[in-house]
Scaffold this active site. Structure first.
Site, PDB file in Angstrom:
ATOM      1  N   GLY A  99     -30.986 -10.532   4.362  1.00 16.81           N
ATOM      2  CA  GLY A  99     -31.578 -11.815   4.007  1.00 16.81           C
ATOM      3  C   GLY A  99     -32.032 -12.508   5.276  1.00 16.81           C
ATOM      4  O   GLY A  99     -31.454 -12.290   6.343  1.00 16.81           O
TER       5      GLY A  99
ATOM      6  N   GLN B 212     -34.651 -19.168  10.860  1.00 21.47           N
ATOM      7  CA  GLN B 212     -34.066 -18.153  11.739  1.00 21.47           C
ATOM      8  C   GLN B 212     -35.110 -17.493  12.636  1.00 21.47           C
ATOM      9  O   GLN B 212     -34.762 -16.835  13.607  1.00 21.47           O
ATOM     10  CB  GLN B 212     -33.363 -17.057  10.910  1.00 21.47           C
ATOM     11  CG  GLN B 212     -32.098 -17.537  10.225  1.00 21.47           C
ATOM     12  CD  GLN B 212     -31.429 -16.407   9.478  1.00 21.47           C
ATOM     13  OE1 GLN B 212     -31.771 -16.148   8.325  1.00 21.47           O
ATOM     14  NE2 GLN B 212     -30.505 -15.724  10.137  1.00 21.47           N
TER      15      GLN B 212
ATOM     16  N   LEU C 105     -27.494 -12.790  11.076  1.00 18.46           N
ATOM     17  CA  LEU C 105     -28.283 -12.344  12.225  1.00 18.46           C
ATOM     18  C   LEU C 105     -28.366 -13.435  13.295  1.00 18.46           C
ATOM     19  O   LEU C 105     -28.550 -13.141  14.469  1.00 18.46           O
ATOM     20  CB  LEU C 105     -29.698 -11.948  11.774  1.00 18.46           C
ATOM     21  CG  LEU C 105     -29.776 -10.711  10.866  1.00 18.46           C
ATOM     22  CD1 LEU C 105     -31.196 -10.539  10.341  1.00 18.46           C
ATOM     23  CD2 LEU C 105     -29.313  -9.464  11.600  1.00 18.46           C
TER      24      LEU C 105
ATOM     25  N   HIS D 268     -26.432 -18.085   1.005  1.00 16.15           N
ATOM     26  CA  HIS D 268     -26.392 -18.074   2.472  1.00 16.15           C
ATOM     27  C   HIS D 268     -27.762 -18.503   3.028  1.00 16.15           C
ATOM     28  O   HIS D 268     -27.841 -19.340   3.942  1.00 16.15           O
ATOM     29  CB  HIS D 268     -26.020 -16.656   2.930  1.00 16.15           C
ATOM     30  CG  HIS D 268     -25.992 -16.457   4.406  1.00 16.15           C
ATOM     31  ND1 HIS D 268     -24.837 -16.173   5.106  1.00 16.15           N
ATOM     32  CD2 HIS D 268     -26.984 -16.479   5.342  1.00 16.15           C
ATOM     33  CE1 HIS D 268     -25.120 -16.030   6.387  1.00 16.15           C
ATOM     34  NE2 HIS D 268     -26.415 -16.209   6.563  1.00 16.15           N
ATOM     35  N   GLU D 269     -28.846 -17.956   2.458  1.00 17.80           N
ATOM     36  CA  GLU D 269     -30.195 -18.249   2.980  1.00 17.80           C
ATOM     37  C   GLU D 269     -30.607 -19.680   2.659  1.00 17.80           C
ATOM     38  O   GLU D 269     -31.245 -20.345   3.481  1.00 17.80           O
ATOM     39  CB  GLU D 269     -31.213 -17.245   2.432  1.00 17.80           C
ATOM     40  CG  GLU D 269     -30.915 -15.764   2.745  1.00 17.80           C
ATOM     41  CD  GLU D 269     -30.553 -15.498   4.195  1.00 17.80           C
ATOM     42  OE1 GLU D 269     -31.030 -16.223   5.098  1.00 17.80           O
ATOM     43  OE2 GLU D 269     -29.744 -14.565   4.434  1.00 17.80           O
TER      44      GLU D 269
ATOM     45  N   HIS E 239     -29.286 -21.969   5.132  1.00 16.27           N
ATOM     46  CA  HIS E 239     -30.086 -21.999   6.368  1.00 16.27           C
ATOM     47  C   HIS E 239     -31.198 -23.040   6.268  1.00 16.27           C
ATOM     48  O   HIS E 239     -31.520 -23.715   7.242  1.00 16.27           O
ATOM     49  CB  HIS E 239     -30.732 -20.624   6.628  1.00 16.27           C
ATOM     50  CG  HIS E 239     -29.856 -19.657   7.381  1.00 16.27           C
ATOM     51  ND1 HIS E 239     -29.342 -19.930   8.615  1.00 16.27           N
ATOM     52  CD2 HIS E 239     -29.443 -18.397   7.067  1.00 16.27           C
ATOM     53  CE1 HIS E 239     -28.629 -18.883   9.041  1.00 16.27           C
ATOM     54  NE2 HIS E 239     -28.668 -17.937   8.111  1.00 16.27           N
TER      55      HIS E 239
HETATM   56 ZN    ZN Z   1     -27.733 -16.100   8.152  1.00 12.73          ZN
END
Ligand code: ZN
Length: 468
Positions: free
Chosen positions: A43, A48, A86, A127-128, A131
């Site tokens: 993902g 990011q 990441l 999770h995304e 972000h």
């Molecule tokens: Zn992440």
């Protein structure tokens, strides 16, 4: 695109909604997906890669999903699970997430879509979307820990016999990323010579790892498949064949071999046999970076251990294999962090340990007792050191130097091979060229292995009989 990591402001800001899914957004989605794949993520959110827009891409192995302005409409149940990110390299943690959700947003064509997601997919969406709100998983995690650096390596493992199994198991237990196992093709093995898979193949398949069995390591098709796996390192343990230049050059971080001796001692196929044959009391494990010359590469980690007086080839090999798994992980950690300091072997001290042949199996009773015992230990439990009793083959699987006292009644002038005494419940004493040995375990032809005392119960063996 460059992945931003913790500390970068863009990861802490709330991203702006997308007004229209136009060409530039579609291009962003494509570049994000390529970036995510090359980083082996499942993902990725636009912040990011430094873009403050509400765009995410997800692929948990079921194909890519692109979403602009994703929102959670419905959520049910919660579940704690492990996560990494990441943007937070080297860390993992436990985060509680909804188990089942419905997500809505705009797809790549700008159409509104609704996606029902459970378990891993639901976790990745949550999770995304975090972000996009400037939230990293470690802020929600109930527990965070450092990921062992060796688990970041893509590893191809090459090995064949039982010795290699605990070493492969050690990699998996640590959570290492073994992308494939290369092993020798199925062939007749063991009793009855039925065609069987190698022990490593069986273990790899049981653990869901891809297995490759090339008949030629230089085969272009095999080399292509290996290149496609993009291994960072190749690890070999008793694979059974020399690794050609083309493979040695493939992984950018090198090829490493697990060798059960204190290199440069006992280079070659049978280091454990030869250490026992020589009657050594110490041995060890060497992890070295492979070169084209057999077992001659620079050593990354070496560990010494004693050889216990009661160990034979089988038990010593098993112990060294189990220990090797730890030593290998230590070496891989150094490789992964760039801290490995390769130490050249002193070639002038090299000794060699070629494969044992059937010519090495016959016991020469003319030799002194210590040498005979060393040979028996080196060949046990298989194939076994052999002698003959009354014309019949007899394998001797365990024996010790007879520590009898002077004046214990044994004939000091008896010819080598002569049975000197029966020791009740222990076995029988055989004269050697110097001293005598107490035979403790045997395997008569066509029968199972047994304690020498049990053998004596059914055998008329007497002092004065001769083993040849
Ligand atoms: Zn992440």
């Amino acid at each position: 695109m460059r992945i931003r990591t913790i500390g970068d402001d863009v990861l802490e800001k709330k991203a702006r909604p997308v007004k229209h899914v136009n060409r530039s957004i579609r291009s962003l989605m494509d570049r994000m997906l390529a970036t995510m794949y090359s980083a082996e993520g499942i993902g990725l959110a636009a912040p990011q890669v430094g873009v403050g827009k509400r765009v995410i891409v997800v692929d948990i192995g079921e194909g890519p999903i692109f979403l602009a302005n994703p929102e959670i409409l419905r959520a049910e149940g919660t579940e704690a699970g492990n996560e990494g990110c990441l943007s937070v390299p080297g860390k993992a943690g436990v985060v509680e997430r909804y188990k089942s959700i419905t997500v809505t947003g705009l797809d790549k064509d700008g159409h509104k879509v609704w996606i029902d997601a459970t378990d891993l997919l639901a976790r990745v969406f949550q999770h995304e979307i975090d972000h996009l709100d400037g939230v990293l998983f470690i802020e929600k995690a109930t527990k965070v820990w450092d990921v062992p650096p060796e688990t970041t390596l893509r590893i191809v493992f090459m090995g064949t016999p039982e010795f290699a199994v605990p070493i492969l198991a050690g990699l998996l237990n640590r959570g290492c990323h073994v992308v494939a196992v290369v092993t020798q093709p199925d062939r007749p093995r063991g009793r009855g010579h039925a065609v069987r898979p190698s022990p490593v193949k069986g273990f790899a398949l049981d653990n869901g790892i891809r297995v490759m069995e090339p008949t030629r390591l230089r085969d272009p098709e095999f080399l292509k498949e290996m290149a496609d796996l993009r291994p960072d390192v190749i690890v070999t343990a008793a694979y059974g064949r020399l690794i050609p230049r083309e493979l040695l050059d493939l992984p950018p971080m090198g090829c490493y071999n697990v060798h059960p001796s204190l290199l440069p001692a006992y280079r070659g196929a049978a280091p454990i046999h030869h250490a026992l044959l020589r009657g050594d009391t110490r041995t060890g494990i060497s992890i070295f970076r492979m070169t084209e010359e057999l077992d001659a590469g620079d050593i990354i980690v070496q560990e010494e251990t004693e050889i216990r007086p009661d160990e034979d080839r089988g038990s010593l090999e098993k112990r060294l294999a189990e220990r090797s798994s730890e030593v290998l992980l230590k070496a891989l950690r150094l490789v992964a962090t760039g801290e490995a300091i390769p130490v050249a072997q002193d070639a002038s001290k090299a000794t060699y340990a070629p494969m044992i042949s059937s010519a090495d199996e016959a016991i020469d009773w003319q030799k002194d007792a210590r040498t005979v015992v060393s040979q028996i230990r080196a060949l046990a439990p298989a194939p076994g050191a052999t002698t003959r009793l009354a014309g019949q083959p007899l394998k001797v699987l365990a024996a010790s130097v007879w520590e009898g006292q002077a004046g214990d009644g044994l004939n000091p002038d008896a010819a080598p091979g002569t049975v000197l005494a029966i020791v009740p419940r222990e076995g029988f004493v055989v004269a050697c060229g110097g001293g005598a040995v107490l035979v403790r375990q045997v395997k008569p032809a066509g029968r199972r292995a047994m304690q020498a005392a049990d053998f004596l119960n059914g055998s008329p063996l007497q002092p004065g009989d001769r083993l040849i």
